[in-house]
Structure formats: structure tokens, C-alpha cells
Design a protein around this motif. Structure first.
Motif, short mmCIF file in Angstrom:
data_model
loop_
_atom_site.label_atom_id
_atom_site.label_comp_id
_atom_site.label_asym_id
_atom_site.label_seq_id
_atom_site.Cartn_x
_atom_site.Cartn_y
_atom_site.Cartn_z
N PRO A 139 -26.81 -3.85 -63.34
CA PRO A 139 -25.37 -3.58 -63.29
C PRO A 139 -24.78 -3.51 -64.70
CG PRO A 139 -25.96 -5.38 -61.81
CD PRO A 139 -27.17 -5.11 -62.65
N ASP A 141 -21.38 -4.16 -65.07
CA ASP A 141 -20.38 -5.22 -65.06
C ASP A 141 -20.99 -6.51 -65.62
OD1 ASP A 141 -17.72 -6.38 -63.84
OD2 ASP A 141 -19.34 -7.72 -63.18
N GLU A 144 -21.84 -9.35 -62.98
CA GLU A 144 -22.90 -8.90 -62.08
C GLU A 144 -24.23 -8.80 -62.82
OE1 GLU A 144 -21.82 -5.27 -60.23
OE2 GLU A 144 -20.06 -6.09 -59.21
N ARG A 145 -24.17 -8.35 -64.05
CA ARG A 145 -25.39 -8.22 -64.85
C ARG A 145 -26.00 -9.60 -65.13
NH1 ARG A 145 -27.16 -3.89 -68.00
NH2 ARG A 145 -28.50 -4.39 -69.77
#
Length: 280
Positions: A139, A141, A144-145
Motif C-alpha cells: 500500500p 498509504d 496501511e503500509r
């Protein structure tokens, strides 16, 4: 070949046109319509193999509109082939929504497989292949990453990732920070193409190599799995969950932070800052 009222997921070469299968060519010639991620790109492939089946566009930006349209055509008895720019549809490419729509409508879905970058890179990585996972692109973001990287740090299976050249070094740096600079990695570039290349070694050495050699082409990363461990890994999500359990049991933020800091061998101040985000 019976093709009426069927969605065919047709795999196309990821680079070398000689990987196109006889079955894929026959299917694309006999269906009524080809739904393509990029009609210009697919047009070149069709021209190469003498296929004159009409095309319509289907990509991530028009999927919401196209899915009901294509499902309706299939229900009317049309045979449609879905293709992407390279490899199998729905694998880090458009297609999942259409497949789901067809299944919901009771339409038969038939895969026509082809070479995929992830499996090709895995087999040549030298890492264990009995158990592996595919994570596609990380990801973009930030949260999220970070969450995905936390999961990769715990993953004992060999894991496959995709990455674009302009993001390769950032991803390698993130992997080094989360998984450790000594974790082994295989970096495959331009699979099946003229300049196919494999680099194997530690993540730290991979960073050094690609700083000296500007990344070009499409990359497939294969990560060696983590060593199984009986010790808990104290990610932020795990810490928050444990803190909430202690607070729900009647402890104050301060006492819960002190107890968890001792258990996790982490600074109490760090734990307490997280505790402040929870409700007592």
C-alpha cells in the motif's frame, strides 16, 4: 469449442510473446468480445496473432460501469474474454469485480492460464516453495503500509511482492527497517524479456546494488520467510490490544503501561503514549 455465455479469463505473455498458449489464441479468436485493460496494447498482441475479435475497454477506472454491462451481455449468451496488459487478469490487475459479478449472476467463469511473474520469480529464487504467499504491491498509504510490513515481518512463508522501478529503493528501505537488513531477498527484473535479470542476497546488499544500478523495468521481489519464533512480536496493534485488555480489566493507564513495558521489554514512556489513545 463451446463458448456461449461464458467469461474467459485469458492470460497473456508477461514479456516473451512465445509464452502465448495455443488455447489462449483459439479462445480469443472464437469469443464474441474481448474486454481489455488497454485496447491499444492488446490490439498489438491481437495483430501479432492474427486475431480480429472486437474489443471493449475494461480497467480500474471504468469497472463500476462496465461490470453490469458485461454481465448483461454474458446473460444474453455472449462469450467474452477478459485480458490485461500482461499475465492473468485479477492478479494485481483489473478483473476481480467482473468475476464476482459473474459468479453472483450464475455465469460460468473459465481461466485460461499463462506464465505469471510471481510464480516464475518464486521458482528461480532459491527459497522454499512448499509454502508461499503473494502480497502484490505494498500500500502507498503510510499506516496501511506499516501494518502490511508488520505482517510481513512475522510471515514464515516465502512471500512475493511486485514493485515499480521508481519505488523499488523506497520499498527495499522499508523492508530493511521492518524485516531486518540481513533478511534474504531475490529481486527479479524484466521476467521472460531480453534483459531478464535476477539479483539474490540480503536486503542491505540489494539496497547498495540498486543505488549503484538505477532500477529499470518491472520488478518481482521474493522474500525469504522469517524464522519461526515462540516470542510474541510487539507491533503497535498488539500493544494497543493488550493495553485495552488490561484497562478493561480495571487497571489504570499508568499501571497497564508499566506492566506491559516490563513484559515486552520496551520503554514505559512509549507504551504510555499509546495508552493515552485508549478509553479507560
Amino acid at each position: 469449442m463451446e463458448v456461449s455465455g461464458i467469461l474467459y479469463l485469458v492470460g497473456t505473455p508477461i514479456g516473451n510473446l512465445e509464452d502465448m498458449t495455443f488455447r489462449a489464441i483459439a479462445t480469443l479468436k472464437q469469443v464474441d468480445l474481448i474486454a481489455a485493460e488497454d485496447t491499444r496494447h492488446t490490439g498489438k498482441l491481437l495483430h501479432h496473432f492474427g486475431i480480429d475479435t472486437p474489443q471493449t475497454s475494461y480497467h480500474e477506472h471504468n469497472a463500476f460501469k462496465r461490470v453490469p454491462e458485461l454481465v448483461e451481455k454474458l446473460l444474453q449468451g455472449m462469450a467474452i474474454a477478459l485480458v490485461t496488459d500482461a499475465g492473468m487478469p485479477a492478479i494485481s490487475d483489473p478483473g476481480v469485480e467482473l468475476v464476482q459479478g459473474c459468479i453472483a449472476a450464475g455465469i460460468r467463469v473459465v481461466p485460461i492460464p499463462v506464465v505469471t511473474a510471481g510464480i516464475a520469480a518464486l521458482t528461480a529464487s532459491g527459497f522454499a516453495t512448499q509454502h508461499f504467499g503473494f502480497d502484490g504491491f505494498l500500500p502507498t498509504d503510510k499506516k496501511e503500509r506499516r501494518d502490511r510490513l508488520d505482517l510481513l515481518r512475522l510471515e514464515t512463508r516465502t512471500m512475493i511482492l511486485y514493485e515499480a522501478p521508481h519505488r523499488l529503493l523506497r520499498t527495499l528501505e522499508d523492508l530493511a527497517e521492518s524485516l531486518g537488513r540481513a533478511r534474504r531477498i531475490s529481486v527479479a527484473r524484466e521476467l521472460t524479456k531480453l534483459h531478464e535479470e535476477f539479483w539474490r542476497g540480503s536486503i542491505e546488499n540489494a539496497i547498495a546494488y540498486f543505488r549503484m544500478h538505477s532500477p529499470k523495468g518491472e520488478f518481482t521481489l521474493v522474500l525469504e520467510g522469517a524464522e519461526p519464533s515462540e516470542k510474541p512480536i510487539w507491533t503497535e496493534d498488539v500493544i494497543l490490544k493488550e493495553l485495552q485488555n488490561l484497562i478493561d480489566a480495571g487497571m489504570s493507564r499508568s499501571d497497564a503501561s508499566r506492566q506491559l513495558a516490563e513484559l515486552a521489554d520496551l520503554p514505559r514512556r512509549q507504551i504510555y503514549q499509546l495508552a493515552l489513545t485508549l478509553q479507560e
